[in-house]
Write a protein that holds these residues in place. Structure first.
Motif, short mmCIF file in Angstrom:
data_model
loop_
_atom_site.label_atom_id
_atom_site.label_comp_id
_atom_site.label_asym_id
_atom_site.label_seq_id
_atom_site.Cartn_x
_atom_site.Cartn_y
_atom_site.Cartn_z
N VAL A 106 0.84 -1.20 0.00
CA VAL A 106 0.00 0.00 0.00
C VAL A 106 0.87 1.25 0.00
N THR A 107 1.95 1.24 0.78
CA THR A 107 2.83 2.41 0.87
C THR A 107 3.99 2.36 -0.13
N LEU A 108 4.26 1.20 -0.68
CA LEU A 108 5.41 1.03 -1.56
C LEU A 108 5.42 2.01 -2.74
N PRO A 109 4.29 2.26 -3.42
CA PRO A 109 4.34 3.19 -4.56
C PRO A 109 4.78 4.60 -4.15
N HIS A 110 4.49 4.98 -2.92
CA HIS A 110 4.79 6.34 -2.48
C HIS A 110 6.28 6.53 -2.17
N VAL A 111 7.00 5.44 -1.97
CA VAL A 111 8.43 5.54 -1.68
C VAL A 111 9.28 4.97 -2.81
#
Length: 208
Positions: free
Chosen positions: A180-185
């Motif tokens: 879920v957070t991977l695309p943002h980092v």
């Protein structure tokens, strides 16, 4: 991605290595990849394979149970990449560096090479499926083992309780473990893992 029907425990009703289970997982992987996890039903899978929906339910209790195996396969591949990189490496600081860099690179590669299958990973992480819980536990355990080895070798500080230290280091990795957070980092992946590792390494250094 290789198919392993035994990667996620307690998700199926038939024998783990049964040919039909393998066939269902292969068909589901292809269907989810083409149509997406949310838009695919057990009835769709049954039609694709040529089985009745009732027959599929003899092997899997739900669509999520099928997704669990696929998700576990993906997470298992990331784990294998990490363990392969760590094989033969003894120095705890280098093992920690490889854990940070390889797990990020492998996660990005695997989750983003197929956007449809990525949807399964998001569903699994959002609802905290058992396969995700088990994966997070194993990665946390690996972090703790590396820190413990570093303390035994005298290269990491040992004043802080081991559990507190391992949880803190693990939390640094969490944004890269969670799809879920991977695309943002992901835009930072070229330099962030190494920078985070260096920061963690300094915090683990024994008192001068």
């Amino acid at each position: 991605m290789s198919i392993s029907t035994s990667a996620a425990p307690d998700t199926g009703r038939g024998p783990a290595e049964h040919d039909v289970r393998t066939q269902i997982i292969e068909a589901a992987t292809a269907h989810f990849s083409h149509y997406g996890y949310d838009k695919t039903t057990v009835s769709d899978l049954a039609k694709a394979i040529g089985f009745s929906k009732a027959y599929i339910y003899k092997f899997f209790s739900s669509k999520q149970a099928i997704g669990e195996v696929i998700c576990a396969n993906c997470l298992g591949q990331i784990e294998r990449d990490v363990l392969d990189a760590l094989e033969g490496v003894q120095a705890p600081p280098e093992r920690l560096r490889l854990l940070f860099t390889v797990i990020v690179a492998s996660s990005l590669r695997l989750f983003f090479q197929d956007r449809r299958l990525y949807e399964i990973a998001v569903a699994a992480a959002t609802d905290d499926w058992p396969s995700v819980q088990a994966y997070k536990h194993r990665i946390h355990q690996l972090v703790e083992e590396i820190i413990q080895a570093g303390r035994a070798a005298g290269v990491f500080e040992s004043g802080t309780p081991l559990g507190n230290t391992s949880r803190a280091v693990y939390q640094v990795l969490v944004p890269y473990l969670n799809p879920v957070t991977l695309p943002h980092v992901s835009a930072l992946h070229a330099e962030a893992p190494e920078a985070l590792y260096q920061l963690v390494l300094r915090s683990l250094a024994p008192p001068a």
